[in-house]
Design an enzyme around this catalytic site. Structure first.
Site, PDB file in Angstrom:
ATOM      1  CG  HIS A   1      33.148  58.423  75.632  1.00 21.76           C
ATOM      2  ND1 HIS A   1      31.800  58.638  75.644  1.00 21.76           N
ATOM      3  CD2 HIS A   1      33.353  57.406  74.749  1.00 21.76           C
ATOM      4  CE1 HIS A   1      31.204  57.802  74.802  1.00 21.76           C
ATOM      5  NE2 HIS A   1      32.134  57.041  74.245  1.00 21.76           N
TER       6      HIS A   1
ATOM      7  CB  CYS B   1      30.166  54.283  74.034  1.00 22.17           C
ATOM      8  SG  CYS B   1      31.793  53.919  73.351  1.00 22.17           S
TER       9      CYS B   1
ATOM     10  CD  GLU C   1      29.915  60.464  78.033  1.00 22.26           C
ATOM     11  OE1 GLU C   1      28.940  61.228  78.185  1.00 22.26           O
ATOM     12  OE2 GLU C   1      30.784  60.626  77.147  1.00 22.26           O
TER      13      GLU C   1
ATOM     14  NE  ARG D   1      29.740  58.602  65.856  1.00 20.79           N
ATOM     15  CZ  ARG D   1      30.904  57.995  65.575  1.00 20.79           C
ATOM     16  NH1 ARG D   1      31.392  58.000  64.351  1.00 20.79           N
ATOM     17  NH2 ARG D   1      31.588  57.387  66.521  1.00 20.79           N
TER      18      ARG D   1
END
Lengths: 207, 207, 207, 207
Positions: free
Chosen positions: B168, B144, B81, B91
């Site tokens: 990730h 994360c 990332e 979410r």
């Protein structure tokens, strides 16, 4: 009695330098399977020459089983194909530049042939081995489907003893690593093991 | 002098039974890396407890480098990332039921922190090894990213010597094999090798 | 002479509250087409009752053409289907709980039937109108394919005069707006216009 | 008092002949919004000239709000962007051939700026209107993000009164209809209405 299994694969196409089907066929043809002999046949990505070569070999060898392998770039998992349809509709030209649109493969041939491979058993065996796999309901309308249909038609028409079918393979990691966008792919080890297991399940179902 | 590297991973969440980050962290923490010692830390998928545990460990250990690992279900490749942003917007609920919407992680904290890992070098090294990899420009707004931001903020705020960043990982084949639909995934071997190479490249850049 | 066109659509399923096929069939059945009369039939999402109702209507009406419509949740464009295959393999139960696996629809029926609609002309007409459209080579193995196959078999078997085929429609925006993830969908206006144009092209080809 | 709203859009790029942002900006700039005046500015897809033109206009006009529009080819829905990051990493060259890799946009500038538009309210309003919409957490690292970051930095640095932000638009149907593969797109009507509603919500939040 020793069973004969014919495995076919294609040369690279669509700008690729390798074809997972060819890599896998070469790998599997070097393995030993108890009570069976494996013949591998490499096919050009040309509408007519590919079919001629495959039919010549199946008539000569009269194998007990035949697994046709091919690459399908957008697939996420190992895909035994359920059915071959009587239609050529190439979205890209083959390596000789042919690009038929909506043409029958065999005039007045039946609309389709179902695979004679144990496709459900293959998928189940792969999933048990933690390999992504699913039955596919369309082999497309490119050369893979053309080969699949032509072989099934020949077997039926000429009364050959062969149980045949087609398995589509995703791309190898090395074909997509570093390319733009989201491209599904599998490792060489995973694809090889998947094809090895598919051969095993196919041979087990011949007995 | 021996370098200290802290690697963190998460427990399973969202109905999964395993988490590739945890499998990979356990694998890598058992390997030997020349001139380095690896500490692995497993984190719960809970908004506050995960951060508390990570910050306690980084303050205690004061590692030279820190690689945070996490699962991202829809990713096709290994994704170092680029940036952590100051926003919680879950979410799905975490494992304790928290589901913040559009909240800052640190009030009056900076909008974002860039990764301090050699993300371009890691991606290049993975692609050379035929492992699909790409820099990602969003770690999302779930736990994360929250961990990533919180750790970078703590390092900056407290003047710690640690080069930290987040990677990730896609799902493992065994998490998707047999499920409906097209789910990207990688093999255990590929993910383990990717994390091993990421540790190697990170250590090489410390010198 | 006035042409008779039968259009069928399905009730909602898989937890949805609407079905784009039903919305589109109702819309089109209220329009006037020169030299043609449109009959619309709504079908339940039940393996046996849906087929019984459709076959009863086609025998009663003996239409010149029949367009079967259905929803396909993952499609990006309007998809006239090329072929119906003799296989039930429901990935989810129908609204009555039936979930057959790898069963023939008609025992000893042919493997497949090609659509008798002018599918290439329909796709070309939609693309000219800036509506995303493509021929699909698989109608799946759920109730849509079952209906399509059963109708084609009945027409062939009973010598009916009907030119029939199936068109899969993506979801409507209102079915996906606000849901997690990337869900393709089209607007109500686009789907309605696509079905209207499909009827027009079909009628033009009857002459 | 009359509010001033500046809307920017880009010329076509990446081989396309149209850009949905430009179509939408032209459409919206011809509408009347109560108590507001809309200025539209078309930008070239060139790394430096685009930014120069946008900053010149914002300094001259000193708008109350600024909505930057851009095309994002793989998006499924209208995406108000949450954050602009200080990084140029162009996956394709711009229209002048520039292709920077991992460069800061503003040396020693902050890592990122959050949008000052009411992005959650815009998304909610679009979903209520049955238009697929979602907050995006990454505007990428191409010219769209560069413009977004540069404008936010200028506003902060120079103390301008402008509430600014970026909205990514999917492709128009006419850009993808007839192309190979699965390409998400929206209709002209849907994109126009989405941008009109976004202007309305933005103006409402200025009061």
């Amino acid at each position: 009695m020793v069973k004969k299994l014919l495995i076919t694969a294609f040369e690279p196409f669509d700008g690729e330098k390798i074809n997972p089907s060819l890599e896998a066929a070469r790998f599997v043809s070097r393995l030993k399977f108890r009570g069976a002999r494996i013949n591998a046949l490499e096919l050009v990505v040309e509408r007519h020459r590919a079919i001629d070569a495959a039919l010549a070999e199946i008539r000569r060898l009269r194998p007990d089983a035949m697994i046709m392998l091919g690459e399908a770039g957008e697939r996420f998992s190992i895909n035994p194909e359920r059915i071959a349809i009587n239609c050529d509709d190439f979205r890209i030209p083959d390596n000789a530049g042919n690009q038929p649109v909506d043409e029958p493969i065999v005039k007045r041939g039946p609309a389709a042939y179902f695979s004679a491979l144990p496709i459900r058993a293959i998928v189940n065996r792969l999933i048990e081995s933690n390999i992504p796999a699913a039955i596919s309901n369309s082999a497309g309308t490119y050369l893979c489907n053309r080969l699949f249909y032509s072989v099934m038609h020949c077997i039926k028409d000429e009364g050959l003893p062969t149980k045949a079918g087609f398995i589509h393979l995703p791309r190898l990691h090395e074909q997509v690593a570093g390319k733009r966008g989201n491209n599904p792919s599998l490792s060489r080890e995973t694809i090889f093991e998947a094809v090895r297991l598919s051969v095993e399940v196919t041979l087990a179902h011949l007995r």
